[in-house]
Design an enzyme around this catalytic site. Structure first.
Site, PDB file in Angstrom:
ATOM      1  N   ARG A  53     -36.173  28.211 -15.130  1.00 44.89           N
ATOM      2  CA  ARG A  53     -35.463  27.720 -16.317  1.00 44.89           C
ATOM      3  C   ARG A  53     -36.427  27.703 -17.501  1.00 44.89           C
ATOM      4  NH1 ARG A  53     -35.292  22.439 -16.703  1.00 44.89           N
ATOM      5  NH2 ARG A  53     -34.189  22.095 -14.757  1.00 44.89           N
ATOM      6  N   TYR A 105     -20.340  34.858 -39.025  1.00 47.77           N
ATOM      7  CA  TYR A 105     -19.886  35.168 -37.672  1.00 47.77           C
ATOM      8  C   TYR A 105     -19.000  34.021 -37.168  1.00 47.77           C
ATOM      9  CZ  TYR A 105     -19.960  35.774 -32.651  1.00 47.77           C
ATOM     10  OH  TYR A 105     -19.583  35.900 -31.331  1.00 47.77           O
ATOM     11  N   ASP A 177     -29.637  35.390 -39.469  1.00 52.14           N
ATOM     12  CA  ASP A 177     -29.025  36.082 -38.331  1.00 52.14           C
ATOM     13  C   ASP A 177     -29.164  37.578 -38.619  1.00 52.14           C
ATOM     14  OD1 ASP A 177     -27.302  37.334 -36.542  1.00 52.14           O
ATOM     15  OD2 ASP A 177     -25.872  35.674 -36.520  1.00 52.14           O
ATOM     16  N   LYS A 202     -25.872  42.785 -28.826  1.00 52.21           N
ATOM     17  CA  LYS A 202     -25.409  43.858 -29.694  1.00 52.21           C
ATOM     18  C   LYS A 202     -26.416  45.017 -29.701  1.00 52.21           C
ATOM     19  CE  LYS A 202     -22.308  40.672 -30.270  1.00 52.21           C
ATOM     20  NZ  LYS A 202     -22.349  39.699 -31.360  1.00 52.21           N
TER      21      LYS A 202
HETATM   22  C1  LIG Z   1     -22.207  38.316 -31.497  1.00 58.00           C
HETATM   23  C2  LIG Z   1     -22.867  37.629 -32.597  1.00 58.00           C
HETATM   24  C3  LIG Z   1     -23.433  36.356 -32.415  1.00 58.00           C
HETATM   25  C4  LIG Z   1     -23.325  35.583 -31.121  1.00 58.00           C
HETATM   26  O1  LIG Z   1     -23.997  36.198 -30.086  1.00 58.00           O
HETATM   27  P1  LIG Z   1     -23.573  36.112 -28.536  1.00 58.00           P
HETATM   28  O2  LIG Z   1     -24.600  36.909 -27.864  1.00 58.00           O
HETATM   29  O3  LIG Z   1     -22.178  36.666 -28.433  1.00 58.00           O
HETATM   30  O4  LIG Z   1     -23.580  34.664 -28.167  1.00 58.00           O
HETATM   31  C5  LIG Z   1     -24.078  35.784 -33.501  1.00 58.00           C
HETATM   32  N1  LIG Z   1     -24.151  36.415 -34.689  1.00 58.00           N
HETATM   33  C6  LIG Z   1     -23.620  37.629 -34.896  1.00 58.00           C
HETATM   34  C7  LIG Z   1     -23.748  38.274 -36.239  1.00 58.00           C
HETATM   35  C8  LIG Z   1     -22.957  38.275 -33.855  1.00 58.00           C
HETATM   36  O5  LIG Z   1     -22.412  39.477 -34.082  1.00 58.00           O
END
Ligand SMILES: *Cc1c(COP(=O)(O)O)cnc(C)c1O
Length: 388
Positions: A53, A105, A177, A202
């Protein structure tokens, strides 16, 4: 003596940073250390790992790799992107105030308003392309500015350097982000940000086969807080997913070049199409954020949003239901092309009044442009648009 590797190029980092042949076998690829615990030679005497963990060697390799790509001192991996955002928010205190973009998001918006607001953290959502709106929202309690650029799904461009200068003057931390741009195209820490968040689900993973998140920072205090969260709250990613993310980052630079080339070509095609309304792609010179994007990004990414001249939801549904190469699905950043409808899918958790206010209309369609052959992608969209 190994030479100093910190000034190597991005592609070399992508393939090598954080990794070396396994010391016990010489295995060139980092093994999937599928173990929860680690033998100690005497009580408290171990080789750096006690319990997975807290830390795991496959995860350590990934964290070193991601930190190198973002030019950060520290990388901290999480079980998902939102788990990384959650950990950052838990670094704040009740009463703290956060300023964020009003075109955010959907999952971040939900986490902020439904989870953290009840715990006493306050949020203001403003149009962050307008610095005056950010400045006007600053209060004595403002502890963080949460930016996302390009924004999702409206593809607006926020000037990271200008936001950081403003925040700096008020002693406010900035988190960016960077999921849409990736460190290959944009490096927020270089522009003055304190924290970078990734949904590695992504582009970093790149193959739509994992859920994983990461935070990169050069701030030791933040790194310590975030590692404490991983240990205490337990949103740790498993070793298999870390292995897949490491496999993904090895080709990030090559994939991104193709994502950008394909998206540019499709944006130009859509821009000329009579059934298409506004095309939102920062690479188009007509995009209001084009100049800032050209300044802070090395290319414009693989995401496009566009509306239709016919703004009824039925018209959008016709396009969305009739593509063949573009799969109708949420998410983005994989090698395959995806099409989706923000109003009913990814951004349905944003109330309709809020969506209308920011211009997230019913006909808005979002594309995650993959790395297939451009002629196939173009003809797929063409035949779907012809059916309206
Ligand atoms: C998908 C996404 C997230 C969240 O990520 P997860 O891996 O789905 O928890 C945060 N910010 C953006 C811009 C995203 O496209």
């Amino acid at each position: 003596m190994a030479s100093d590797s910190s000034n190597r190029g991005f592609g070399t980092h992508a393939i090598h940073a954080g990794q070396q042949p396994d010391p016990s076998t010489g295995a060139v690829m980092t093994p999937i250390y599928q173990s929860s615990t680690y033998a100690q030679s005497a009580p408290g005497e171990h080789q750096g790992y006690e319990y997975s963990r807290v830390s795991n060697p496959t995860r350590t390799a990934l964290e070193g790799n991601l930190a190198a790509l973002e030019g950060a001192e520290h990388g901290i991996a999480f079980a998902s992107g939102v788990a990384g955002i959650d950990a950052i928010m838990k670094g704040l205190r009740p009463g703290d105030h956060v300023i964020s973009t009003n075109d955010l998001y959907g999952g971040s918006f939900r986490l902020f308003t439904k989870v953290f607001e009840p715990f006493g953290i306050n949020f203001s959502f403003v149009d962050m392309t307008d610095l005056d709106q950010i400045e006007a929202a600053i209060t004595d309690d403002t502890a963080m500015i949460w930016a996302e650029t390009p924004t999702n799904p409206l593809m607006r461009i926020i000037d990271i350097r200008a936001v950081c200068e403003l925040a700096n003057a008020h002693d406010i931390d900035v988190a960016v982000d960077n999921t849409f741009a990736t460190p290959y195209l944009q490096q927020p820490l270089d522009l003055g940000a304190d924290l970078v968040l990734h949904s590695a689900t992504k582009y970093l993973g790149g193959h739509s086969d994992i859920i994983l998140g990461a935070v990169c920072t050069s701030r030791d205090d933040w790194a310590e807080k975030l590692r404490f969260q991983v240990k205490s709250a337990g949103a740790s990613p498993g070793p298999m997913d870390c292995f897949l993310a490491l496999r993904g980052t090895k080709t990030l630079h090559v994939r991104m070049d193709r994502h950008c080339d394909n998206a540019r070509a499709l944006a130009l095609f859509l821009d000329e199409h009579p059934k298409v309304g506004r095309v939102r792609y920062p690479g188009l010179e007509s995009h209001p954020g084009h100049d800032i994007a050209a300044e802070q990004m090395s290319d414009f990414g693989g995401m496009i949003a566009f509306s239709l001249t016919d703004d009824r939801i039925e018209a959008a549904k016709t396009v969305l239901s009739n593509t063949d190469v573009f799969l109708l699905a949420e998410s983005l950043g994989g090698v395959e092309s995806l099409i989706e409808h923000p109003a009913s899918m990814t951004h349905a958790s944003i109330p309709p009044e809020e969506r209308a206010k920011i211009g997230l209309t019913d006909s808005l369609i979002r594309l995650s442009v993959g790395i297939e052959d451009i002629t196939d992608l173009r003809s797929d969209l063409e035949q779907a648009l012809d059916r309206i």
